[in-house]
Design an enzyme around this catalytic site. Structure first.
Site, PDB file in Angstrom:
ATOM      1  N   GLU A   1      40.519 -13.482  25.254  1.00 40.32           N
ATOM      2  CA  GLU A   1      40.866 -13.452  23.714  1.00 40.32           C
ATOM      3  C   GLU A   1      42.113 -13.586  23.474  1.00 40.32           C
ATOM      4  O   GLU A   1      42.064 -14.184  22.377  1.00 40.32           O
ATOM      5  CB  GLU A   1      40.579 -11.692  23.587  1.00 40.32           C
ATOM      6  CG  GLU A   1      39.107 -11.099  23.476  1.00 40.32           C
ATOM      7  CD  GLU A   1      38.792 -10.636  25.151  1.00 40.32           C
ATOM      8  OE1 GLU A   1      39.560 -11.014  26.114  1.00 40.32           O
ATOM      9  OE2 GLU A   1      37.538 -10.577  25.268  1.00 40.32           O
TER      10      GLU A   1
ATOM     11  N   ARG B   1      42.590  -7.043  22.354  1.00 40.58           N
ATOM     12  CA  ARG B   1      43.538  -7.561  23.339  1.00 40.58           C
ATOM     13  C   ARG B   1      44.292  -9.033  22.636  1.00 40.58           C
ATOM     14  O   ARG B   1      45.213  -9.376  23.462  1.00 40.58           O
ATOM     15  CB  ARG B   1      42.311  -8.365  24.158  1.00 40.58           C
ATOM     16  CG  ARG B   1      41.882  -7.522  25.442  1.00 40.58           C
ATOM     17  CD  ARG B   1      42.937  -7.581  26.407  1.00 40.58           C
ATOM     18  NE  ARG B   1      42.795  -6.334  27.364  1.00 40.58           N
ATOM     19  CZ  ARG B   1      41.822  -6.658  28.735  1.00 40.58           C
ATOM     20  NH1 ARG B   1      41.126  -7.836  28.808  1.00 40.58           N
ATOM     21  NH2 ARG B   1      41.649  -5.394  29.290  1.00 40.58           N
TER      22      ARG B   1
ATOM     23  N   LYS C   1      23.190 -11.645  41.010  1.00 41.62           N
ATOM     24  CA  LYS C   1      23.309 -10.808  39.988  1.00 41.62           C
ATOM     25  C   LYS C   1      21.641 -10.773  39.516  1.00 41.62           C
ATOM     26  O   LYS C   1      20.969 -11.577  39.500  1.00 41.62           O
ATOM     27  CB  LYS C   1      23.879 -11.347  38.486  1.00 41.62           C
ATOM     28  CG  LYS C   1      24.219 -10.490  37.560  1.00 41.62           C
ATOM     29  CD  LYS C   1      25.271 -11.012  36.489  1.00 41.62           C
ATOM     30  CE  LYS C   1      25.301  -9.840  35.317  1.00 41.62           C
ATOM     31  NZ  LYS C   1      26.520 -10.352  34.694  1.00 41.62           N
TER      32      LYS C   1
HETATM   33  C1  LIG Z   1      38.294  -7.813  27.238  1.00 35.08           C
HETATM   34  C2  LIG Z   1      36.909  -7.880  27.624  1.00 35.08           C
HETATM   35  N1  LIG Z   1      36.123  -8.850  27.036  1.00 35.08           N
HETATM   36  C3  LIG Z   1      34.689  -8.828  27.030  1.00 35.08           C
HETATM   37  C4  LIG Z   1      34.148  -7.977  27.781  1.00 35.08           C
HETATM   38  C5  LIG Z   1      32.580  -8.048  28.016  1.00 35.08           C
HETATM   39  N2  LIG Z   1      32.070  -8.051  29.133  1.00 35.08           N
HETATM   40  C6  LIG Z   1      31.478  -7.090  29.880  1.00 35.08           C
HETATM   41  S1  LIG Z   1      31.199  -7.465  31.288  1.00 35.08           S
HETATM   42  C7  LIG Z   1      31.316  -8.976  31.128  1.00 35.08           C
HETATM   43  C8  LIG Z   1      31.185  -9.977  32.119  1.00 35.08           C
HETATM   44  C9  LIG Z   1      31.784  -9.697  33.371  1.00 35.08           C
HETATM   45  O1  LIG Z   1      31.422 -10.544  34.396  1.00 35.08           O
HETATM   46  P1  LIG Z   1      31.617 -10.179  35.910  1.00 35.08           P
HETATM   47  O2  LIG Z   1      33.062  -9.663  35.958  1.00 35.08           O
HETATM   48  O3  LIG Z   1      31.646 -11.418  36.825  1.00 35.08           O
HETATM   49  O4  LIG Z   1      30.614  -9.176  36.393  1.00 35.08           O
HETATM   50  P2  LIG Z   1      29.291  -9.222  36.784  1.00 35.08           P
HETATM   51  O5  LIG Z   1      28.551  -8.469  35.457  1.00 35.08           O
HETATM   52  O6  LIG Z   1      28.887 -10.749  36.927  1.00 35.08           O
HETATM   53  O7  LIG Z   1      29.099  -8.248  37.774  1.00 35.08           O
HETATM   54  C10 LIG Z   1      32.014  -9.068  29.838  1.00 35.08           C
HETATM   55  C11 LIG Z   1      32.196 -10.466  29.352  1.00 35.08           C
HETATM   56  C12 LIG Z   1      35.020  -7.019  28.250  1.00 35.08           C
HETATM   57  N3  LIG Z   1      34.164  -5.915  28.962  1.00 35.08           N
HETATM   58  N4  LIG Z   1      36.105  -6.787  28.049  1.00 35.08           N
HETATM   59 MG   LIG Z   2      29.988 -12.216  37.796  1.00 37.63          MG
END
Ligand SMILES: Cc1ncc(C[n+]2csc(CCOP(=O)(O)OP(=O)(O)O)c2C)c(N)n1
Ligand SMILES: [Mg+2]
Ligand SMILES: CC(=O)[C@@H](O)[C@H](O)COP(=O)(O)O
Length: 635
Positions: free
Chosen positions: A365, A393, A280
């Site tokens: 959630e 959610r 990342k």
């Molecule tokens: C239901 C929900 N909860 C929390 C979030 C906040 N959120 C956005 S991106 C993320 C992390 C995603 O991690 P990953 O899928 O590994 O993507 P990366 O940014 O590491 O590429 C979170 C928790 C969200 N978008 N949707």
């Molecule tokens: Mg990730």
């Protein structure tokens, strides 16, 4: 430079791997430069440059469906599909959306913003494809964080059962927004780190192939031995047992290896999971070194990585985080629960002081809500720290497991109201409507950060069931914080200005807006009352009836859906109490999805401004010259 000539992903197919690698470097440079001005989700997008290039190199978008989970990592997809020249408008009003947006491009086939929907969408598109007798590819790109979302497991279960052809690309960078958590994360880390898996995998598979086909009991033993060896040594066996063919782990920054792996995947009949390992923030040292900070970044200086911080008062979130520590010191029962947002919810300071009392459950959630219900039933004081939009959610768990049990759960609902650049998928405008109608729920909203502290104290001292306070994604007002926190009587509103003819009933930041309007009109000789409706449930019945009996007309203003929120509650109240003479105007978020832009622009767009409020007050004043309900000249 290859990038400027790129107008269509088809052009990629004629490029060599060397040219694709050069293009990857150009895209990275482009992202770093553009986002240094606009801000945005830099780290996630830097991590998927090669992955997205390989996807568009190998497949035919939009015939082949490319589905990005959350969609915050789709900037490269947007660059490759002809939207490079729009990046100066990224996440600005009427500009390029920060997530996938169907109205922007035929290549954007599935919108999100909320996590963990991509696998369900992929399955839906695969079923439709098969029923239509078509043969396009369906590809979901899901991060290791999004994979912790319950929906993802529901979809894996279904996909693996039906064994339809589709590809899941697991983009594993070991990060959610914060470091990823959970058993799945640990499993993936084991695969990622245990290099012996990779070496042994070939040896084991080679060995297993050498075992001669034998009959009888020995065959069964040999088969069981093969399975147990495979179980121990072959990575991804968890996914294999779920019905997927697991390919990987593969270096997500090695274009050639990914292209080869995708071609391998194309030859597999059923569902395939390709485990891609990425970094990342890849390619920009500050983002690689701290991908949490650079997940969602504000403008910065490229050379130094210095973020151009907007000066201002502490955010409501910061005041919440600090106050939680004070309360946590007083009451050892206090436990904070977050669904993967420890940073955004301001819980890191609390976790530092009380490491065993801050629980990050991952993007879960629903699980978080029910966990809190059980914590409460066992005598703890759980704080469910959650963004308004993501709390959507957990609606059923809030009804079924918290409120129905009258569980003493505290809700710290952050990002209540407009959120700005994240736009329509993240606006926190529905929680008043979906929380206030649940029995046993108490719902508060402070007019400033000082009142937030008093609400937090009120909540922890409240033992009669679920109680929530909601606060916005903005800086505080700068009000001096009382050192001592006190309880606010449940259901009590605060009359800030008196005005017999018209009163504005406001909550949250709209209180300050109402005060500004009242001050302006006072200079025109118009006296306007202002009421801080700090309890959205229960309402202040006494004050409402006093206002009505005094013949005061009202305007209810809130940064929440006009349907179903505070204004609706006031109208319902007057209907229940058969109060018909009082005029009540509502000013809330109309029945539209409010897209990305600044919070100020979103308020302007929806009429939540001092100017519009002043206008509404003046027209209501003019109207009140007529007997109630007879606003025409004819009697
Ligand atoms: C239901 C929900 N909860 C929390 C979030 C906040 N959120 C956005 S991106 C993320 C992390 C995603 O991690 P990953 O899928 O590994 O993507 P990366 O940014 O590491 O590429 C979170 C928790 C969200 N978008 N949707
Ligand atoms: Mg990730
Ligand atoms: C993509 C996503 O859902 C998160 O990254 C979200 O953008 C965080 O919001 P805040 O910036 O308000 O913490």
């Amino acid at each position: 430079m290859l990038l400027p000539q790129l107008k269509d992903p088809e052009q990629l197919k004629s490029l060599s791997v060397e040219e694709l690698t050069t293009l990857a470097d150009e895209i990275r440079r482009f992202l770093i430069e553009k986002l240094s001005v606009t801000g945005g989700h830099l780290a996630s997008n830097l991590g998927v440059v090669e992955l997205t290039l390989a996807l568009h190199y190998c497949y035919e978008s939009p015939r082949d469906k490319m589905i990005y989970d959350v969609g915050h990592q789709a900037y490269v997809h947007k660059i490759l599909t002809g939207r490079m020249d729009r990046f100066d408008s990224l996440r600005k009003q009427d500009g390029l959306c920060g997530f996938i947006k169907r109205s922007e491009s035929k290549h954007d086939v599935w919108e999100a913003g909320h996590s963990s929907t991509s696998l369900s969408a992929a399955m839906g598109m695969a079923v439709a494809r098969d029923l239509k007798g078509e043969d396009n590819k369906v590809i979901a790109v899901i991060g290791d964080g999004a994979l912790t979302g319950g929906m993802a497991f529901e979809a894996l279960n279904h996909i693996g059962h039906e064994k339809r052809k589709l590809m899941v690309i697991l983009n594993d960078n070991e990060m959610s927004i914060a470091p990823n958590v959970g058993a799945m994360h640990n499993y993936l880390s084991k695969i990622r780190s245990d290099r012996h898996y990779l070496r042994a995998k070939d040896e084991v598979e080679g060995l297993l192939k050498k075992i001669p086909a034998i009959g009888g009991r020995l065959a069964k033993t040999a088969e069981r031995m093969k399975d147990s060896l495979k179980y121990m040594m072959v990575p991804g066996v968890l996914f294999e047992e779920l019905g997927f063919t697991y390919l990987g782990p593969v270096d997500g920054h090695d274009l050639e290896k990914m292209i080869d792996t995708f071609h391998q995947a194309d030859n597999v009949a059923g569902p395939v999971l390709v485990h891609v390992l990425t970094t990342k923030g890849k390619g920009y040292q500050p983002a690689e070194a701290d991908s949490y900070k650079w997940h969602g970044i504000t403008p910065y200086k490229i050379e130094s990585g210095q973020v151009l911080k907007a000066v201002g008062n502490p955010m409501y979130t910061d005041v919440f985080g600090q106050t939680l520590i004070e309360l946590g010191r007083e009451d050892k029962r206090l436990v904070a629960v977050t669904p993967a947002m420890p940073g955004g919810s301001g819980l890191f300071p609390f976790a530092k002081e009380f490491p065993d009392r801050m629980i990050d459950v991952g993007i879960a959630e629903q699980h978080a809500a029910t966990l809190c219900a059980a914590l409460a039933m066992e005598g703890m004081k759980p704080v469910f720290a959650v963004y308004s939009t993501f709390m959507q959610r957990a609606y059923d768990q809030i009804v079924h497991d918290i409120c129905r049990h009258n569980a003493n759960v505290m809700f710290a609902i952050d990002r209540a109201g407009f959120v700005g650049a994240d736009g329509e998928t993240h606006q926190g405008v529905y929680d008043i409507a979906f929380m206030r109608h649940i029995p046993n729920m108490v719902l508060m909203m402070p007019k400033d950060e000082n009142e937030l502290r008093h609400m937090m104290k009120t909540a922890i001292d409240y033992n009669d069931g679920p109680i929530a306070y909601r606060y916005p994604r903005i800086n505080g007002t700068g009000v001096v914080l009382d050192k001592e926190m006190h309880n606010i009587p449940i259901g009590s509103w605060e009359r800030l200005r008196s005005g017999d003819e018209i009163a504005v009933i406001a909550c949250g930041p709209m209180v300050q807006l109402a005060e500004e309007a009242a001050e302006l009109l006072k200079r025109e000789g118009i006296q306007v009352g202002v009421v801080n409706a700090r309890f959205l449930k229960p309402l202040d019945d006494t004050m409402l009836l006093d206002l009505a009996h005094a013949g005061t007309n009202m305007i209810v203003i809130e940064e929440a859906s006009q349907a179903g929120s505070l204004g609706s509650a006031v109208l319902e109240f007057f209907a229940e109490h058969e109060v018909y003479e009082t005029r009540v105007h509502l000013m809330g978020v109309p029945d539209i999805f409010v897209e990305h832009g600044s919070i100020k622009e979103q308020r302007q767009l929806t009429g939540l401004s001092v100017e519009v409020l002043c206008g509404r007050i003046k027209s209501m004043k003019a109207l009140s010259a007529f007997p109630y309900g007879k606003t025409t000249t004819s009697s």
